[in-house]
Design an enzyme around this catalytic site. Structure first.
Site, PDB file in Angstrom:
ATOM      1  CB  SER A 152     -37.809 -19.924 -19.069  1.00  0.00           C
ATOM      2  OG  SER A 152     -36.909 -20.907 -19.506  1.00  0.00           O
ATOM      3  N   PRO A 153     -39.917 -21.709 -20.904  1.00  0.00           N
ATOM      4  CG  PRO A 153     -39.113 -23.522 -22.122  1.00  0.00           C
ATOM      5  CD  PRO A 153     -38.847 -22.073 -21.824  1.00  0.00           C
ATOM      6  CB  ALA A 168     -42.219 -29.506 -22.046  1.00  0.00           C
ATOM      7  CE1 TYR A 188     -38.385 -34.955 -18.919  1.00  0.00           C
ATOM      8  CE2 TYR A 188     -37.485 -32.771 -19.338  1.00  0.00           C
ATOM      9  CZ  TYR A 188     -38.125 -33.667 -18.495  1.00  0.00           C
ATOM     10  OH  TYR A 188     -38.499 -33.279 -17.223  1.00  0.00           O
TER      11      TYR A 188
HETATM   12  C1  FMN Z   1     -42.044 -25.240 -12.645  1.00  0.00           C
HETATM   13  C2  FMN Z   1     -40.999 -25.381 -13.706  1.00  0.00           C
HETATM   14  C3  FMN Z   1     -41.293 -26.043 -14.891  1.00  0.00           C
HETATM   15  C4  FMN Z   1     -40.344 -26.145 -15.920  1.00  0.00           C
HETATM   16  N1  FMN Z   1     -40.690 -26.725 -17.104  1.00  0.00           N
HETATM   17  C5  FMN Z   1     -39.830 -26.657 -18.154  1.00  0.00           C
HETATM   18  C6  FMN Z   1     -40.248 -27.034 -19.453  1.00  0.00           C
HETATM   19  O1  FMN Z   1     -41.412 -27.367 -19.697  1.00  0.00           O
HETATM   20  N2  FMN Z   1     -39.312 -27.006 -20.437  1.00  0.00           N
HETATM   21  C7  FMN Z   1     -38.029 -26.582 -20.225  1.00  0.00           C
HETATM   22  O2  FMN Z   1     -37.225 -26.581 -21.149  1.00  0.00           O
HETATM   23  N3  FMN Z   1     -37.630 -26.170 -19.009  1.00  0.00           N
HETATM   24  C8  FMN Z   1     -38.509 -26.176 -17.979  1.00  0.00           C
HETATM   25  N4  FMN Z   1     -38.125 -25.669 -16.770  1.00  0.00           N
HETATM   26  C9  FMN Z   1     -36.813 -25.015 -16.649  1.00  0.00           C
HETATM   27  C10 FMN Z   1     -36.971 -23.489 -16.878  1.00  0.00           C
HETATM   28  O3  FMN Z   1     -37.438 -23.206 -18.181  1.00  0.00           O
HETATM   29  C11 FMN Z   1     -35.640 -22.763 -16.657  1.00  0.00           C
HETATM   30  O4  FMN Z   1     -34.735 -23.180 -17.635  1.00  0.00           O
HETATM   31  C12 FMN Z   1     -35.052 -23.023 -15.268  1.00  0.00           C
HETATM   32  O5  FMN Z   1     -36.052 -22.858 -14.271  1.00  0.00           O
HETATM   33  C13 FMN Z   1     -33.886 -22.090 -14.951  1.00  0.00           C
HETATM   34  O6  FMN Z   1     -34.260 -20.753 -15.113  1.00  0.00           O
HETATM   35  P1  FMN Z   1     -34.683 -19.813 -13.851  1.00  0.00           P
HETATM   36  O7  FMN Z   1     -33.528 -19.804 -12.918  1.00  0.00           O
HETATM   37  O8  FMN Z   1     -34.973 -18.469 -14.470  1.00  0.00           O
HETATM   38  O9  FMN Z   1     -35.900 -20.416 -13.242  1.00  0.00           O
HETATM   39  C14 FMN Z   1     -39.049 -25.590 -15.720  1.00  0.00           C
HETATM   40  C15 FMN Z   1     -38.746 -24.961 -14.513  1.00  0.00           C
HETATM   41  C16 FMN Z   1     -39.700 -24.814 -13.524  1.00  0.00           C
HETATM   42  C17 FMN Z   1     -39.357 -24.063 -12.259  1.00  0.00           C
END
Ligand code: FMN
Length: 341
Positions: free
Chosen positions: A3-4, A38, A164
């Site tokens: 995931s980004p 992002a 955003y």
């Molecule tokens: C450190 C960090 C940075 C993140 N940056 C982005 C981002 O750049 N773009 C985005 O769409 N989501 C961002 N997220 C959200 C994650 O992509 C993901 O959707 C969210 O953490 C939930 O998934 P998970 O439970 O597997 O962590 C970020 C999350 C974390 C923890």
């Protein structure tokens, strides 16, 4: 898919050794697709001064060796194209995540309306975008996609989630415009549709375009963005040539009430979009167990699974998951001595 995830580690938006090692490690770890964080289409579209950007050819040149390496490891390189809108100009998380004023290294931010984001530590000056700002941002998404293509990315993801800029236009919580970009569903969703069309127009047909959305604002107490509107938008983006909706949630306002944060907490939204439209979906959020991830795809609840935080803890999750599931997967030859027997 990785995931980004913002790394807050760029200088002037330029990728560096951190990005190369961070993304490269996840590719070595067996991720099928590595979605880069992002990436701002203009400097003012960064969340923090350390966010990654792609507003010049120099930015793209830094990325070509990174995508080459990902490909050499069998990972598909993707990049999330973004504009932070009124949530721009904050310090990075480990510096407090606070709003940064223009005289502190921050900047005047833009949004659909002049209302600033209510950070707990105050606000930053916010300007309502006029028609020329809107046209400029659409062009910037197109130029960013062209550079990303030149840098070797295979997937372009439009970031329309998490409060955003593009989400700010979608949601009645943040959009009180009275022109053709505000009011009705059709008007609020116009910018996302136009940006997606612009990206699609420069992205080759055989390469996928994803759009990440927040399926719900999680603000049931006021007029807000919800799953019904998300389903409708997904159908329209499908018509415009998008290939997949990456289904996340929230981020528009600090009052949000997340109903549940357990394993796969956003899967039901992805599942509903998948069931009610013809477009593919990705699910993200709290997915950490190989059998869970596998079952989500096998049971046709989602087409793709994205992992965020679990892949921060363990970049080798895909190699370990394949072992747990009894699937054959090629390990990098350098690491074969460590392969489970
Ligand atoms: C450190 C960090 C940075 C993140 N940056 C982005 C981002 O750049 N773009 C985005 O769409 N989501 C961002 N997220 C959200 C994650 O992509 C993901 O959707 C969210 O953490 C939930 O998934 P998970 O439970 O597997 O962590 C970020 C999350 C974390 C923890």
């Amino acid at each position: 898919m990785l995931s980004p995830m913002c790394q807050y580690s760029a200088e002037d938006g330029l990728a560096n050794e951190w990005h190369r090692v961070h993304l490269g490690t996840r590719a070595v770890g067996g991720a099928g697709m590595v979605m880069m964080e992002a990436t701002a289409v203009e400097p003012d579209g960064r969340i923090t001064p350390q966010c990654h950007g792609i507003w010049s050819d120099d930015h793209a040149e830094r990325l070509a060796p990174i995508t080459d390496f990902m490909r050499s490891q069998g990972a598909v390189p993707g990049i999330q194209l973004a504009h932070a809108g009124r949530k721009a100009s904050t310090s990075r998380p480990w510096d407090g995540n606070d709003p940064l004023q223009p005289d502190e290294g921050g900047w005047e931010v833009v949004g659909p309306s002049a209302d600033p984001y209510p950070h707990s530590e105050g606000t930053v000056p916010t300007r309502k975008m006029d028609r020329s700002d809107i046209d400029r941002v659409i062009e910037q998404f197109g130029a960013a996609a062209e550079r990303a293509l030149a840098a070797g990315f295979e997937v372009a993801e439009v970031h329309a989630a998490h409060g955003y800029l593009l989400h700010e236009f979608l949601s009645p919580v943040t959009n009180n415009r009275d022109d053709e970009y505000g009011g009705s569903f059709e008007n609020r969703s116009r910018l996302v549709r136009e940006v997606t069309e612009r990206v699609r127009s420069v992205w080759p047909d055989e390469k996928p375009v994803f759009v990440r959305i927040s399926a719900s604002d999680w603000l049931p107490d006021r007029p807000s963005w919800d799953i019904e509107q998300s389903v409708r938008l997904a159908g329209e983006l499908d018509e415009l040539g998008a290939d997949l909706i990456d289904v996340s949630g929230g981020g528009i306002h600090p009052d949000q009430q997340i109903p549940n944060t357990g394993p796969g907490y956003q899967v039901p939204y992805a599942e509903q979009i998948r069931a009610e439209t013809d477009i593919a979906v990705a699910s993200v959020g709290g997915i950490t167990e190989p059998k869970h991830a596998d079952a989500l795809v096998r049971n046709e609840r989602t087409d793709l699974v994205a992992l965020g935080r679990e892949m921060l803890r363990n970049p080798y999750w895909p190699l370990q998951a394949a072992h747990e599931l009894g699937e054959a997967i090629d390990w990098p030859p350098q690491y074969r001595r460590g392969q489970f027997s």
